[in-house]
Scaffold this motif. Structure first.
Motif, PDB file in Angstrom:
ATOM      1  N   ARG A  29      43.378 -44.322 -10.249  1.00  0.00           N
ATOM      2  CA  ARG A  29      43.705 -44.081  -8.825  1.00  0.00           C
ATOM      3  C   ARG A  29      42.699 -44.778  -7.916  1.00  0.00           C
ATOM      4  NH1 ARG A  29      45.311 -38.831 -10.203  1.00  0.00           N
ATOM      5  NH2 ARG A  29      43.264 -37.998  -9.684  1.00  0.00           N
ATOM      6  N   ALA A  30      41.421 -44.747  -8.319  1.00  0.00           N
ATOM      7  CA  ALA A  30      40.395 -45.426  -7.505  1.00  0.00           C
ATOM      8  C   ALA A  30      40.701 -46.924  -7.437  1.00  0.00           C
ATOM      9  CB  ALA A  30      39.005 -45.190  -8.090  1.00  0.00           C
ATOM     10  N   ALA A  31      41.109 -47.504  -8.555  1.00  0.00           N
ATOM     11  CA  ALA A  31      41.472 -48.925  -8.560  1.00  0.00           C
ATOM     12  C   ALA A  31      42.690 -49.147  -7.662  1.00  0.00           C
ATOM     13  CB  ALA A  31      41.755 -49.390  -9.989  1.00  0.00           C
ATOM     14  N   ALA A  32      43.676 -48.272  -7.798  1.00  0.00           N
ATOM     15  CA  ALA A  32      44.907 -48.419  -6.997  1.00  0.00           C
ATOM     16  C   ALA A  32      44.592 -48.335  -5.509  1.00  0.00           C
ATOM     17  CB  ALA A  32      45.921 -47.353  -7.404  1.00  0.00           C
ATOM     18  N   GLY A  33      43.597 -47.522  -5.160  1.00  0.00           N
ATOM     19  CA  GLY A  33      43.179 -47.408  -3.760  1.00  0.00           C
ATOM     20  C   GLY A  33      42.668 -48.734  -3.219  1.00  0.00           C
ATOM     21  N   GLN A  34      42.259 -49.611  -4.115  1.00  0.00           N
ATOM     22  CA  GLN A  34      41.798 -50.945  -3.697  1.00  0.00           C
ATOM     23  C   GLN A  34      42.872 -52.007  -3.977  1.00  0.00           C
ATOM     24  OE1 GLN A  34      37.887 -51.615  -5.549  1.00  0.00           O
ATOM     25  NE2 GLN A  34      37.566 -49.416  -5.508  1.00  0.00           N
ATOM     26  N   GLY A  35      44.086 -51.524  -4.226  1.00  0.00           N
ATOM     27  CA  GLY A  35      45.193 -52.452  -4.469  1.00  0.00           C
ATOM     28  C   GLY A  35      45.148 -53.102  -5.845  1.00  0.00           C
ATOM     29  N   LEU A  36      44.396 -52.501  -6.766  1.00  0.00           N
ATOM     30  CA  LEU A  36      44.191 -53.130  -8.075  1.00  0.00           C
ATOM     31  C   LEU A  36      44.810 -52.312  -9.200  1.00  0.00           C
ATOM     32  CD1 LEU A  36      40.396 -53.922  -7.583  1.00  0.00           C
ATOM     33  CD2 LEU A  36      42.282 -55.563  -7.435  1.00  0.00           C
ATOM     34  N   SER A  37      45.240 -53.014 -10.233  1.00  0.00           N
ATOM     35  CA  SER A  37      45.682 -52.311 -11.446  1.00  0.00           C
ATOM     36  C   SER A  37      45.158 -53.092 -12.651  1.00  0.00           C
ATOM     37  CB  SER A  37      47.210 -52.219 -11.494  1.00  0.00           C
ATOM     38  OG  SER A  37      47.750 -53.517 -11.554  1.00  0.00           O
ATOM     39  N   LEU A  38      45.244 -52.460 -13.795  1.00  0.00           N
ATOM     40  CA  LEU A  38      44.734 -53.098 -15.016  1.00  0.00           C
ATOM     41  C   LEU A  38      45.772 -53.087 -16.114  1.00  0.00           C
ATOM     42  CD1 LEU A  38      41.854 -51.513 -13.864  1.00  0.00           C
ATOM     43  CD2 LEU A  38      41.149 -53.257 -15.508  1.00  0.00           C
ATOM     44  N   ARG A  39      45.695 -54.091 -16.982  1.00  0.00           N
ATOM     45  CA  ARG A  39      46.455 -54.057 -18.234  1.00  0.00           C
ATOM     46  C   ARG A  39      45.431 -54.121 -19.349  1.00  0.00           C
ATOM     47  NH1 ARG A  39      51.428 -58.119 -16.692  1.00  0.00           N
ATOM     48  NH2 ARG A  39      51.915 -57.044 -14.742  1.00  0.00           N
ATOM     49  N   MET A  40      45.590 -53.217 -20.282  1.00  0.00           N
ATOM     50  CA  MET A  40      44.589 -53.108 -21.345  1.00  0.00           C
ATOM     51  C   MET A  40      45.255 -52.931 -22.698  1.00  0.00           C
ATOM     52  SD  MET A  40      41.873 -50.601 -19.362  1.00  0.00           S
ATOM     53  CE  MET A  40      40.329 -51.137 -20.022  1.00  0.00           C
ATOM     54  N   GLY A  41      44.534 -53.260 -23.726  1.00  0.00           N
ATOM     55  CA  GLY A  41      45.068 -53.035 -25.068  1.00  0.00           C
ATOM     56  C   GLY A  41      43.940 -53.023 -26.088  1.00  0.00           C
ATOM     57  N   PHE A  42      44.076 -52.194 -27.105  1.00  0.00           N
ATOM     58  CA  PHE A  42      43.065 -52.115 -28.169  1.00  0.00           C
ATOM     59  C   PHE A  42      43.520 -52.927 -29.378  1.00  0.00           C
ATOM     60  CE2 PHE A  42      41.996 -48.407 -25.723  1.00  0.00           C
ATOM     61  CZ  PHE A  42      40.641 -48.217 -25.923  1.00  0.00           C
ATOM     62  N   GLU A  43      42.557 -53.538 -30.038  1.00  0.00           N
ATOM     63  CA  GLU A  43      42.812 -54.069 -31.376  1.00  0.00           C
ATOM     64  C   GLU A  43      42.354 -53.000 -32.368  1.00  0.00           C
ATOM     65  OE1 GLU A  43      40.851 -57.783 -32.071  1.00  0.00           O
ATOM     66  OE2 GLU A  43      41.858 -58.771 -30.402  1.00  0.00           O
ATOM     67  N   THR A  44      43.195 -52.730 -33.330  1.00  0.00           N
ATOM     68  CA  THR A  44      42.874 -51.689 -34.307  1.00  0.00           C
ATOM     69  C   THR A  44      42.585 -52.335 -35.645  1.00  0.00           C
ATOM     70  OG1 THR A  44      44.356 -50.168 -33.144  1.00  0.00           O
ATOM     71  CG2 THR A  44      43.827 -49.637 -35.443  1.00  0.00           C
ATOM     72  N   GLU A  45      41.383 -52.121 -36.143  1.00  0.00           N
ATOM     73  CA  GLU A  45      41.032 -52.601 -37.490  1.00  0.00           C
ATOM     74  C   GLU A  45      40.802 -51.399 -38.393  1.00  0.00           C
ATOM     75  OE1 GLU A  45      38.873 -56.872 -36.563  1.00  0.00           O
ATOM     76  OE2 GLU A  45      37.593 -55.164 -36.960  1.00  0.00           O
ATOM     77  N   TRP A  46      41.202 -51.518 -39.636  1.00  0.00           N
ATOM     78  CA  TRP A  46      40.971 -50.412 -40.566  1.00  0.00           C
ATOM     79  C   TRP A  46      40.848 -50.931 -41.993  1.00  0.00           C
ATOM     80  CZ3 TRP A  46      45.755 -51.978 -39.085  1.00  0.00           C
ATOM     81  CH2 TRP A  46      46.749 -52.057 -40.053  1.00  0.00           C
ATOM     82  N   SER A  47      40.328 -50.057 -42.820  1.00  0.00           N
ATOM     83  CA  SER A  47      40.140 -50.402 -44.233  1.00  0.00           C
ATOM     84  C   SER A  47      40.824 -49.339 -45.076  1.00  0.00           C
ATOM     85  CB  SER A  47      38.655 -50.395 -44.582  1.00  0.00           C
ATOM     86  OG  SER A  47      37.958 -51.182 -43.647  1.00  0.00           O
ATOM     87  N   VAL A  48      41.418 -49.767 -46.182  1.00  0.00           N
ATOM     88  CA  VAL A  48      42.083 -48.791 -47.044  1.00  0.00           C
ATOM     89  C   VAL A  48      41.459 -48.742 -48.432  1.00  0.00           C
ATOM     90  CG1 VAL A  48      44.320 -48.824 -45.910  1.00  0.00           C
ATOM     91  CG2 VAL A  48      43.871 -50.440 -47.767  1.00  0.00           C
ATOM     92  N   GLY A  49      41.576 -47.612 -49.032  1.00  0.00           N
ATOM     93  CA  GLY A  49      41.167 -47.382 -50.404  1.00  0.00           C
ATOM     94  C   GLY A  49      41.898 -46.129 -50.860  1.00  0.00           C
ATOM     95  N   PRO A  50      41.798 -45.639 -52.056  1.00  0.00           N
ATOM     96  CA  PRO A  50      41.071 -46.326 -53.123  1.00  0.00           C
ATOM     97  C   PRO A  50      41.924 -47.439 -53.705  1.00  0.00           C
ATOM     98  CG  PRO A  50      42.072 -44.306 -53.930  1.00  0.00           C
ATOM     99  CD  PRO A  50      42.436 -44.403 -52.481  1.00  0.00           C
ATOM    100  N   GLY A  51      41.333 -48.235 -54.572  1.00  0.00           N
ATOM    101  CA  GLY A  51      42.115 -49.259 -55.248  1.00  0.00           C
ATOM    102  C   GLY A  51      41.961 -50.594 -54.571  1.00  0.00           C
ATOM    103  N   ALA A  52      42.820 -51.491 -54.952  1.00  0.00           N
ATOM    104  CA  ALA A  52      42.569 -52.882 -54.632  1.00  0.00           C
ATOM    105  C   ALA A  52      43.647 -53.483 -53.736  1.00  0.00           C
ATOM    106  CB  ALA A  52      42.456 -53.667 -55.927  1.00  0.00           C
ATOM    107  N   LEU A  53      44.354 -52.662 -52.937  1.00  0.00           N
ATOM    108  CA  LEU A  53      45.382 -53.244 -52.068  1.00  0.00           C
ATOM    109  C   LEU A  53      44.727 -54.223 -51.099  1.00  0.00           C
ATOM    110  CD1 LEU A  53      48.570 -52.638 -51.206  1.00  0.00           C
ATOM    111  CD2 LEU A  53      47.394 -51.981 -49.133  1.00  0.00           C
ATOM    112  N   GLY A  54      45.328 -55.394 -50.963  1.00  0.00           N
ATOM    113  CA  GLY A  54      44.779 -56.354 -50.013  1.00  0.00           C
ATOM    114  C   GLY A  54      43.484 -56.983 -50.474  1.00  0.00           C
ATOM    115  N   GLU A  55      43.283 -57.084 -51.801  1.00  0.00           N
ATOM    116  CA  GLU A  55      42.125 -57.841 -52.320  1.00  0.00           C
ATOM    117  C   GLU A  55      42.400 -59.323 -52.089  1.00  0.00           C
ATOM    118  OE1 GLU A  55      39.308 -57.161 -53.923  1.00  0.00           O
ATOM    119  OE2 GLU A  55      39.460 -54.997 -54.226  1.00  0.00           O
TER     120      GLU A  55
END
Ligand code: GLU
Ligand code: MG
Length: 451
Positions: A130-156
């Motif tokens: 809302r504070a940004a909007a009060g200045q006529g501004l908006s944002l677009r954002m996005g996260f990159e998600t990294e993860w690791s799996v186990g047990p075992g060797a999937l994606g070796e």
């Protein structure tokens, strides 16, 4: 499907109808605490009309929870007395495609009198937006998600190796199918650097949506992993050696339909507003590290020459700068120009991350800050004298240092408000003490299965 309708009874009716038709029987109502852990209460679908108005109770003591479920001891927070209400945001009520019979909604926290709770992280995001909007501004954002799996060797196999799709292809497809069914638009998914490590990125959205999506993406990855007999870890450093899991954040600043990261006279085509916003991020970056790299484990990841952005500098397409500026492909630059904060990881509460980043950027604009010269090399390989002359320094190398910066940040205290800020500090300080005597290996082991 996701119900994105106007508020009110009509939307409750529509949500009920849509969810029953999808076979939903239970709703998971989640929020993320100051330790970065998603906590949940679940309610039968039949209770939705009541839930949407009166919420479901949850203790405010969770504001003091640490990553190991112990509680920070403070004067002003915690204790067994009191209750808060979790209210679902029906705009994000979503059938969980990988968990038939279940739906999920992010919760806002209110007092029992129905007042917004000052420790509510989603309300914090709404306030800065809302504070940004009060200045006529908006944002677009996005996260990159990294993860690791186990047990075992999937994606070796080799980093980004095509060969790794042979055994992990069906798994990745199930993740994308589930996200697509949940209304999450996937941009990319691929095997990452380490064996068993993957990454997914999703389209840029409004800040609150981006944080909600980060929660939903992680939960979906967990559920699909479970169905494949795997366990996903989003911990900053899931193994005893190697590269960690980042939680990079992309952002662009807009005035109406104009991307302020493009088409200006500033560095790399930024407009003055875009430049000042990013300069505000750079100024507050040591304090922001206390929000976005919140665990002692974060500093096992935040190392030079591992694409984690361990130095406080910016540079065009520089993957070793904490702030990487991306102009995008020539034909799409007006839409795509954005900045990426690479230093953050997924021990962080994504709502605190987006809210703090916006607050720091707006403060930069308020002070009409300019960016220093960009850095076009790996700072780890640069001459220390040159770094010093350019004002480039390592970001905090441990949580205690980051917390010192956070504690001193007037910008973040003001944006979060004393209640939220002090609770966050108490948790950060308590986690610092909790891990103070632990070795690297013990820290990795104690956090691997928590995030
Ligand atoms: N895994 C790296 C990190 O910890 C990031 C790799 C990349 O740039 O995608 O942040
Ligand atoms: Mg990556």
């Amino acid at each position: 499907m996701t119900v994105r309708t106007a508020d009110g009874a009509a939307s409750v009716d529509r949500a009920m109808a849509a969810m029953s038709e999808a076979g939903v029987r239970l709703i998971a109502l989640s929020w993320v605490d100051n330790a970065g852990i998603g906590r949940v209460k679940t309610v039968p679908l039949a209770r939705l009309p009541r839930l949407a108005v009166h919420g479901v109770g949850m203790s405010p003591v969770f504001d003091t929870f640490l990553v190991d479920d112990s509680m920070a001891r403070t004067d002003g927070y915690g204790g067994p007395v009191g209750d808060l209400l979790l209210l679902p945001d029906l705009h994000r009520l979503t059938r969980l495609a990988a968990q038939p019979g279940w739906a999920w909604a992010p919760a806002d926290r209110y007092s029992q009198d129905g007042e917004p709770y000052p420790g509510c992280h989603r309300s914090f995001v709404n306030r800065v937006v809302r504070a940004a909007a009060g200045q006529g501004l908006s944002l677009r954002m996005g996260f990159e998600t990294e993860w690791s799996v186990g047990p075992g060797a999937l994606g070796e196999g080799p980093a980004y190796g095509l060969s790794r799709l042979a055994d992990s292809g069906a798994y990745l497809l199930d993740i994308v199918d589930a996200l697509t069914a949940q209304g999450v638009e996937v941009l990319q998914i691929h095997p990452e650097y380490e064996p068993g490590q993957f990454e997914i990125s999703t389209v840029p959205e409004a800040p609150l949506d981006a944080a909600d999506t980060a929660v939903l993406v992680r939960h979906t990855v967990r559920a699909v992993s479970h169905a494949h007999g795997l366990r996903a870890s989003f911990a900053p450093l899931p193994g005893h050696s190697g590269i960690g899991n980042g939680g990079h954040v992309h952002l662009s600043l807009w005035r109406g339909e104009k991307n302020l990261m493009h088409g200006g006279t500033g560095p790399r085509g930024m407009t003055p507003d875009g430049e000042a916003f990013l300069a505000g991020l750079l100024r507050s970056l040591p304090a922001l590290t206390g929000v976005g790299c919140p665990s002692p484990a974060s500093y096992l990841r935040l190392a030079p020459s591992s694409w984690a952005g361990a130095y406080r500098c910016w540079g065009w397409e520089n993957r070793e700068a904490a702030l990487r500026f991306i102009t995008g492909p020539a034909g799409e630059a007006a839409q795509r120009a954005n900045a990426e904060l690479k230093c953050f990881d997924q021990a962080a509460n994504p709502y605190l991350v987006v809210g703090s980043v916006i607050a720091a950027g707006l403060a930069g604009r308020e002070d009409a800050l300019r960016l220093p010269a960009e850095f076009t090399d790996d700072p780890a390989h640069a001459d220390p004298g040159e770094l010093a002359r350019s004002g480039i320094e390592r970001l905090p190398t441990g949580l205690a240092e980051a917390v010192r910066h956070l504690r001193g940040s007037v910008v973040l205290r003001k944006a979060m408000g004393d209640h939220l800020f002090d609770a966050l500090l108490a948790v950060r300080e308590a986690e610092e003490s909790l891990f103070a005597d632990r070795s690297r290996a013990e820290t990795v082991d104690a956090t691997r299965r928590r995030y």
